[in-house]
Enzyme design. Structure first.
Site, PDB file in Angstrom:
ATOM      1  N   TYR A  56      -0.136  -3.562  -8.187  1.00  0.00           N
ATOM      2  CA  TYR A  56       0.437  -2.555  -7.280  1.00  0.00           C
ATOM      3  C   TYR A  56       0.784  -1.293  -8.068  1.00  0.00           C
ATOM      4  O   TYR A  56       0.436  -0.177  -7.679  1.00  0.00           O
ATOM      5  CB  TYR A  56       1.685  -3.139  -6.610  1.00  0.00           C
ATOM      6  CG  TYR A  56       2.332  -2.261  -5.575  1.00  0.00           C
ATOM      7  CD1 TYR A  56       1.948  -2.324  -4.237  1.00  0.00           C
ATOM      8  CD2 TYR A  56       3.346  -1.372  -5.916  1.00  0.00           C
ATOM      9  CE1 TYR A  56       2.554  -1.525  -3.271  1.00  0.00           C
ATOM     10  CE2 TYR A  56       3.956  -0.573  -4.968  1.00  0.00           C
ATOM     11  CZ  TYR A  56       3.557  -0.655  -3.646  1.00  0.00           C
ATOM     12  OH  TYR A  56       4.167   0.145  -2.693  1.00  0.00           O
ATOM     13  N   ASP A 104       8.617  -0.840   4.154  1.00  0.00           N
ATOM     14  CA  ASP A 104       9.181  -2.147   4.531  1.00  0.00           C
ATOM     15  C   ASP A 104      10.638  -1.996   4.960  1.00  0.00           C
ATOM     16  O   ASP A 104      11.051  -2.501   6.012  1.00  0.00           O
ATOM     17  CB  ASP A 104       9.086  -3.127   3.361  1.00  0.00           C
ATOM     18  CG  ASP A 104       7.662  -3.301   2.870  1.00  0.00           C
ATOM     19  OD1 ASP A 104       6.741  -2.868   3.582  1.00  0.00           O
ATOM     20  OD2 ASP A 104       7.476  -3.850   1.772  1.00  0.00           O
ATOM     21  N   SER A 134      11.986  -9.756   1.328  1.00  0.00           N
ATOM     22  CA  SER A 134      12.965  -9.128   0.428  1.00  0.00           C
ATOM     23  C   SER A 134      13.669  -7.965   1.124  1.00  0.00           C
ATOM     24  O   SER A 134      14.900  -7.831   1.032  1.00  0.00           O
ATOM     25  CB  SER A 134      12.304  -8.684  -0.880  1.00  0.00           C
ATOM     26  OG  SER A 134      11.263  -7.787  -0.626  1.00  0.00           O
ATOM     27  N   HIS A 181      -0.961   1.283   1.664  1.00  0.00           N
ATOM     28  CA  HIS A 181      -0.900   2.014   0.393  1.00  0.00           C
ATOM     29  C   HIS A 181      -0.880   3.528   0.629  1.00  0.00           C
ATOM     30  O   HIS A 181      -1.327   4.304  -0.210  1.00  0.00           O
ATOM     31  CB  HIS A 181      -2.039   1.599  -0.541  1.00  0.00           C
ATOM     32  CG  HIS A 181      -1.869   0.185  -1.039  1.00  0.00           C
ATOM     33  ND1 HIS A 181      -1.082  -0.146  -2.103  1.00  0.00           N
ATOM     34  CD2 HIS A 181      -2.346  -0.981  -0.542  1.00  0.00           C
ATOM     35  CE1 HIS A 181      -1.102  -1.465  -2.274  1.00  0.00           C
ATOM     36  NE2 HIS A 181      -1.857  -1.999  -1.328  1.00  0.00           N
ATOM     37  N   ASP A 203       2.207   4.844   1.971  1.00  0.00           N
ATOM     38  CA  ASP A 203       3.617   5.292   2.006  1.00  0.00           C
ATOM     39  C   ASP A 203       4.023   6.002   0.721  1.00  0.00           C
ATOM     40  O   ASP A 203       4.683   7.047   0.762  1.00  0.00           O
ATOM     41  CB  ASP A 203       4.593   4.155   2.390  1.00  0.00           C
ATOM     42  CG  ASP A 203       4.619   2.962   1.464  1.00  0.00           C
ATOM     43  OD1 ASP A 203       3.775   2.877   0.544  1.00  0.00           O
ATOM     44  OD2 ASP A 203       5.493   2.087   1.661  1.00  0.00           O
ATOM     45  N   ALA A 221       4.827 -13.961   1.156  1.00  0.00           N
ATOM     46  CA  ALA A 221       3.669 -13.822   2.043  1.00  0.00           C
ATOM     47  C   ALA A 221       3.347 -12.366   2.349  1.00  0.00           C
ATOM     48  O   ALA A 221       2.429 -12.071   3.090  1.00  0.00           O
ATOM     49  CB  ALA A 221       3.916 -14.580   3.346  1.00  0.00           C
ATOM     50  N   GLY A 222       4.145 -11.441   1.795  1.00  0.00           N
ATOM     51  CA  GLY A 222       3.909 -10.025   2.080  1.00  0.00           C
ATOM     52  C   GLY A 222       4.432  -9.612   3.442  1.00  0.00           C
ATOM     53  O   GLY A 222       3.965  -8.634   4.030  1.00  0.00           O
ATOM     54  N   LEU A 223       5.414 -10.346   3.974  1.00  0.00           N
ATOM     55  CA  LEU A 223       5.997 -10.001   5.284  1.00  0.00           C
ATOM     56  C   LEU A 223       7.406  -9.429   5.122  1.00  0.00           C
ATOM     57  O   LEU A 223       8.200  -9.429   6.058  1.00  0.00           O
ATOM     58  CB  LEU A 223       6.010 -11.240   6.195  1.00  0.00           C
ATOM     59  CG  LEU A 223       4.621 -11.824   6.503  1.00  0.00           C
ATOM     60  CD1 LEU A 223       4.744 -13.117   7.301  1.00  0.00           C
ATOM     61  CD2 LEU A 223       3.751 -10.820   7.263  1.00  0.00           C
TER      62      LEU A 223
END
Ligand code: GLA
Length: 403
Positions: free
Chosen positions: A233, A184, A140, A48, A50, A135-137
C-alpha cells in the site's frame, strides 16, 4: 433465507451480560450502560483515489462493531473482546506507544482526540464484532469511531463529524502507523441507511447517493491472507507521488493526480517510468468512473454499473496491480452468475473482499456459485455476506429498554 443471518451478531442483551461478567464492580448501575454501534464499510468504486485528492463512493454496511460501556471518572480505559475474552487497558494520562494489538485503535483514537483538544473520559467496555477481521471491511476504523464515542462519555464527540473522521485517520496514520486515506473513517462516521456516500477527498464536500431499490450488496470474502498489504500500500502511494513529481516538474501548478488528466500525463510519460505512469492511469480513470457510477446509480442503469465495476477491477488488476488470483476468481464467478449486476474488488486489495451489486432477491445464486466453485479454484473457503447500506456510528438502544 440464511443470507441475512450473516450480519446478525450477539444481541445487546448478551453484550450487557458479558459486561456484567467482565466488570462486576461497574455492573451495579446497569442503567448507565450504553451501547455504541460503528459499521464496517464497502467501497462501491473510487479505489486508491482518496490519498490522491480524488473521489470515492463507499457505503457503511450492516456488519458492525458493538461496544457496551460505562463512562468513568478515573481516566482509565479497560475493555475486553466478547469473542475471546482478551482484555486491554491504558490510562488516558499515560497512553504510551503502540503495542501492535487491536488496543492500538482505541489508544490511538484517545491520543488523536486529546491532540485535537477534545475532553475525554475513561470507560469500562466489552466489544463485539460481526465485521470479519483483516477482510478489508474497515474493522479498524469501526473500532476507532466506536472508541471515540465511548471516550466522549457516550455523548456526540465534541468535534464536527468530518474533523472526527480526520482525527480517527490521524490515529491510524500517526499512532498505529498505517498511511491510509480518509475514506474508511469518513464512511464509518457518515454512513446513511440505503445510501452510498460520494466524497471529494480534496474539498471534503460530500453527499449521500441513494442506492437503487432493485439491487442489494453482497460482499464475498476471499479468506486469503493480506500479508504484504501495508508495505505494498505504501509503495503504491509512493508511486503515485512519483508520477505527480514528474508532471509537476514541467507543470508546477500540479500538486496531486487530481490536477492531472490523461493528456497532461502523456506529456510527462517519459519522465516517470512505466510503473508510476500505470498507477496514474488507474487513478485518473477511476475518478471518472466514480462520476459515471453515481450517474448510473441515479438512473438505475444496471448495464452501466456492470461495465464500470468491470473496468475498475481490470484497472486495479492490470494498472494498479493490487488484485490477487483469489479476488479475480471471485469476480470471475460473479460475472458468470445470473442476477449479478456488477462485481469488483473492494478496499485496498492484495486479498480481502469483492463487492457485488445483485438483483434484489437473487443473492442466493451468487452464494451458491461462490461456495461451489471458489474452493476448487483456490483451495480456500469463502465467506459471503448479504449486507445493507447502514447508518454511521452512533448510540443504539436495547429493544424494550426505557428512554
Ligand atoms: C484502504 C485505505 C483507504 C483507501 C483504500 C483504497 O482501505 O484505508 O484509505 O486508500 O484502501 O481505496
Amino acid at each position: 433465507m440464511t443470507a441475512a443471518t450473516d450480519s446478525v451478531g450477539p444481541s445487546l442483551d448478551a453484550l450487557a451480560d458479558a459486561f456484567a461478567t467482565a466488570h462486576p464492580a461497574f455492573a451495579t448501575a446497569p442503567e448507565s450502560l450504553r451501547f455504541v454501534r460503528a459499521p464496517g464499510r464497502v467501497n462501491l468504486i473510487g479505489e486508491h483515489t482518496d490519498y490522491n485528492d480524488g473521489l470515492v463512493l463507499p457505503a457503511a454496511v450492516s456488519l458492525a462493531i458493538d461496544l457496551a460501556f460505562i463512562p468513568t471518572d478515573d481516566r482509565r480505559v479497560e475493555l475486553s473482546l466478547l469473542a475471546t475474552g482478551e482484555r486491554g487497558s491504558f490510562d488516558l494520562d499515560a497512553i504510551g506507544p503502540r503495542r501492535g494489538t487491536w488496543l492500538d485503535y482505541v489508544a490511538g483514537t484517545a491520543w488523536a482526540l486529546l491532540e485535537a483538544g477534545v475532553p475525554l473520559r475513561g470507560f469500562r467496555g466489552v466489544l463485539s464484532s460481526t465485521i470479519p477481521a483483516g477482510a478489508g471491511l474497515s474493522s479498524s476504523a469501526a473500532i476507532e469511531l466506536a472508541s471515540a464515542w465511548a471516550l466522549s462519555g457516550g455523548e456526540t464527540p465534541a468535534l464536527q463529524p468530518m474533523r472526527l473522521a480526520q482525527a480517527a485517520q490521524r490515529a491510524e496514520n500517526a499512532y498505529v502507523g498505517v498511511l491510509c486515506g480518509l475514506m474508511d473513517q469518513f464512511a464509518v462516521t457518515m454512513g446513511r441507511a440505503g445510501h452510498a456516500l460520494r466524497l471529494d477527498c480534496r474539498s471534503l464536500d460530500w453527499y449521500p447517493v441513494a442506492l437503487p431499490a432493485e439491487v442489494e450488496i453482497v460482499v464475498c470474502h476471499s479468506s486469503s491472507p493480506r500479508r504484504l498489504e501495508a508495505s505494498a500500500y505504501n509503495a503504491r502511494r509512493a508511486e503515485c507521488a512519483a508520477a505527480v513529481a514528474a508532471v509537476a516538474a514541467r507543470e508546477p501548478a500540479v500538486t496531486s493526480l487530481r490536477d492531472v488528466d490523461l493528456t497532461t500525463l502523456e506529456r510527462s510519460r517519459e519522465r516517470m517510468g512505466e510503473i508510476p505512469y500505470a498507477r496514474a492511469v488507474h487513478v485518473i480513470s477511476e475518478n471518472a468512473r466514480v462520476i459515471e457510477t453515481e450517474a448510473a446509480l441515479q438512473a438505475g442503469d444496471l448495464e452501466a454499473l456492470r461495465r464500470l465495476f468491470a473496468a475498475s477491477h481490470a484497472s486495479l488488476r492490470d494498472s494498479f496491480e493490487v488484485s490477487s488470483p483469489e479476488l479475480d476468481a471471485l469476480v470471475g464467478i460473479a460475472s458468470r452468475t445470473p442476477g449479478v449486476v456488477a462485481a469488483r474488488l473492494t478496499g485496498a486489495g492484495f486479498g480481502g473482499c469483492t463487492v457485488n451489486l445483485v438483483e434484489r432477491g437473487r443473492s442466493g445464486a451468487l452464494r451458491d456459485a461462490v461456495e461451489r466453485d471458489y474452493p476448487g479454484l483456490t483451495g480456500l473457503i469463502p465467506r459471503v455476506f448479504v449486507v445493507e447500506a447502514a447508518a454511521g456510528t452512533g448510540l443504539v438502544r436495547r429493544p424494550g429498554a426505557g428512554a
